[in-house]
Design an enzyme around this catalytic site. Structure first.
Site, PDB file in Angstrom:
ATOM      1  N   ASN A 115     -13.338  61.421  54.193  1.00 55.41           N
ATOM      2  CA  ASN A 115     -13.686  62.151  52.881  1.00 55.41           C
ATOM      3  C   ASN A 115     -12.698  61.295  51.989  1.00 55.41           C
ATOM      4  O   ASN A 115     -11.781  61.447  52.035  1.00 55.41           O
ATOM      5  CB  ASN A 115     -13.188  63.579  53.037  1.00 55.41           C
ATOM      6  CG  ASN A 115     -12.950  64.286  51.781  1.00 55.41           C
ATOM      7  OD1 ASN A 115     -13.574  63.792  50.731  1.00 55.41           O
ATOM      8  ND2 ASN A 115     -12.109  65.213  51.766  1.00 55.41           N
ATOM      9  N   LYS A 133     -12.435  61.784  48.954  1.00 55.34           N
ATOM     10  CA  LYS A 133     -11.744  62.560  47.918  1.00 55.34           C
ATOM     11  C   LYS A 133     -12.121  61.814  46.235  1.00 55.34           C
ATOM     12  O   LYS A 133     -13.134  61.259  46.340  1.00 55.34           O
ATOM     13  CB  LYS A 133     -10.366  62.798  48.019  1.00 55.34           C
ATOM     14  CG  LYS A 133     -10.196  63.651  49.447  1.00 55.34           C
ATOM     15  CD  LYS A 133      -8.925  64.278  49.597  1.00 55.34           C
ATOM     16  CE  LYS A 133      -8.384  64.230  50.877  1.00 55.34           C
ATOM     17  NZ  LYS A 133      -7.383  65.325  51.092  1.00 55.34           N
ATOM     18  N   HIS A 166     -14.155  72.638  51.303  1.00 56.13           N
ATOM     19  CA  HIS A 166     -12.761  71.928  51.718  1.00 56.13           C
ATOM     20  C   HIS A 166     -11.855  72.647  51.034  1.00 56.13           C
ATOM     21  O   HIS A 166     -11.781  73.406  49.928  1.00 56.13           O
ATOM     22  CB  HIS A 166     -13.005  70.544  50.959  1.00 56.13           C
ATOM     23  CG  HIS A 166     -11.740  69.598  51.313  1.00 56.13           C
ATOM     24  ND1 HIS A 166     -10.694  69.807  50.653  1.00 56.13           N
ATOM     25  CD2 HIS A 166     -11.612  68.673  52.455  1.00 56.13           C
ATOM     26  CE1 HIS A 166      -9.966  68.811  51.415  1.00 56.13           C
ATOM     27  NE2 HIS A 166     -10.314  68.441  52.373  1.00 56.13           N
ATOM     28  N   GLU A 171      -9.336  71.704  49.237  1.00 56.30           N
ATOM     29  CA  GLU A 171      -9.066  71.625  47.873  1.00 56.30           C
ATOM     30  C   GLU A 171      -9.975  72.204  46.763  1.00 56.30           C
ATOM     31  O   GLU A 171      -9.689  72.633  45.722  1.00 56.30           O
ATOM     32  CB  GLU A 171      -8.919  69.996  47.650  1.00 56.30           C
ATOM     33  CG  GLU A 171      -7.905  69.539  48.114  1.00 56.30           C
ATOM     34  CD  GLU A 171      -8.081  68.191  48.665  1.00 56.30           C
ATOM     35  OE1 GLU A 171      -8.954  67.432  48.417  1.00 56.30           O
ATOM     36  OE2 GLU A 171      -7.154  67.629  49.768  1.00 56.30           O
ATOM     37  N   GLU A 197      -9.628  72.577  59.557  1.00 56.39           N
ATOM     38  CA  GLU A 197      -8.627  71.868  58.832  1.00 56.39           C
ATOM     39  C   GLU A 197      -7.546  72.857  58.239  1.00 56.39           C
ATOM     40  O   GLU A 197      -7.591  73.417  57.320  1.00 56.39           O
ATOM     41  CB  GLU A 197      -9.188  71.012  57.476  1.00 56.39           C
ATOM     42  CG  GLU A 197     -10.245  70.310  57.661  1.00 56.39           C
ATOM     43  CD  GLU A 197     -10.389  69.222  56.806  1.00 56.39           C
ATOM     44  OE1 GLU A 197     -10.339  68.051  56.981  1.00 56.39           O
ATOM     45  OE2 GLU A 197     -10.542  69.524  55.458  1.00 56.39           O
ATOM     46  N   GLY A 217      -3.079  65.751  54.311  1.00 53.09           N
ATOM     47  CA  GLY A 217      -2.373  65.054  53.372  1.00 53.09           C
ATOM     48  C   GLY A 217      -1.045  65.028  53.452  1.00 53.09           C
ATOM     49  O   GLY A 217      -0.014  64.594  52.456  1.00 53.09           O
ATOM     50  N   SER A 270      -4.291  65.081  58.442  1.00 52.49           N
ATOM     51  CA  SER A 270      -3.320  63.805  58.630  1.00 52.49           C
ATOM     52  C   SER A 270      -3.806  63.210  60.067  1.00 52.49           C
ATOM     53  O   SER A 270      -2.933  62.672  60.817  1.00 52.49           O
ATOM     54  CB  SER A 270      -1.809  64.149  58.710  1.00 52.49           C
ATOM     55  OG  SER A 270      -1.501  64.752  57.583  1.00 52.49           O
TER      56      SER A 270
END
Ligand code: PEP
Length: 250
Positions: free
Chosen positions: A9, A11, A95, A97, A167, A173, A212
């Protein structure tokens, strides 16, 4: 036997030049990845470049979201029919985010999931708890709620044609990876929940871990019984690291 999948991904990262170099690097090493399927999910504006570069290769590609409307006055959004022009296989939906920064609700994610399948793509449905939810002991509840939102509308059979990515938001991240045992516990919960509805779907659906994942922790994570690969953010931006994870998935 489920085939492992490692999906990058990217991003909101990359430029024409950096993506060219990254894809060259991935293609140069992809022959050493024998068993895992590999995919990259690029920003919309680079899908054309990615499609040109990867078509005919062993690497699939996809987008990072899709709108659930067919067309019209939705400034800044992208329809599934548009993704079709670029040969996408996968679409990431839900996701964290998108959920936390842009306020996508379970209902929004469900509509986008269904638009993805209606467009002929495979959704990579992201689920996962916030740090405070884990600390409050509600991880399973949160993940089950996110899954139920989709299952209740799309039906359990639709889950048989998607990829689920667990996730934990606190691991994305941050460098704070879930332990293989922590991740396996949630993956097993997801699979057993699905098994209660349809044993065949539960047995075949790929459940990826994301958060991560790096070459040095991938083997242990993907080695767990219910972890079928990874959704990779930061480490998918370096060919060497991404290939390291793909090789670990072998
Ligand atoms: C992600 O954004 O899906 C992700 C897993 O990111 P990272 O690998 O950087 O934690």
């Amino acid at each position: 036997m489920r085939q492992p999948l490692v999906a990058g991904n990217w991003k909101m990262n990359g430029s024409r030049d950096s993506i060219n170099d990254l894809l060259d690097g991935i293609l140069a090493g992809i022959d050493s990845v024998e068993k895992a399927e590999v995919a990259v999910c690029a920003p919309y504006v680079y899908l054309s470049q990615v499609a040109d570069k990867l078509s005919g290769s062993a690497v699939a590609w996809g987008s990072q979201n899709v709108n659930d409307n067919e067309s019209g006055a939705f400034t800044g959004e992208i329809a599934a029919s548009m993704l079709k022009d670029f040969g996408c296989k996968y679409v990431i939906v839900g996701h964290s985010e998108r959920r936390t920064i842009y306020g996508e609700t379970d209902a929004d994610v469900t509509r986008r999931f269904m638009a993805t399948q209606a467009g002929g793509f495979i959704p990579i449905l992201c689920v996962g708890e916030l740090l405070e939810e884990r600390e409050a002991g509600t991880t399973n509840e949160v993940v089950a709620r996110q899954l139920d939102a989709v299952i209740n509308e799309a039906g359990i059979a639709a889950i048989g044609n998607c990829v689920i990515a667990y996730e934990p938001v606190w691991a994305i991240g941050t460098g704070k990876v879930a332990t293989p045992e922590q991740a396996q516990e949630v993956h097993a919960m997801i699979r057993s929940k699905l098994a209660g509805l349809d044993a065949d779907v539960a047995a075949k659906v790929q459940i990826l871990y994301g958060g991560s994942m790096k070459p040095d922790n991938a083997k242990e994570l993907i080695g767990m019984e219910d972890i079928d690969g990874g959704l990779i953010g930061g480490a998918s931006l370096k060919a060497e690291d991404f290939l390291g994870i793909c090789t670990a998935a072998n």
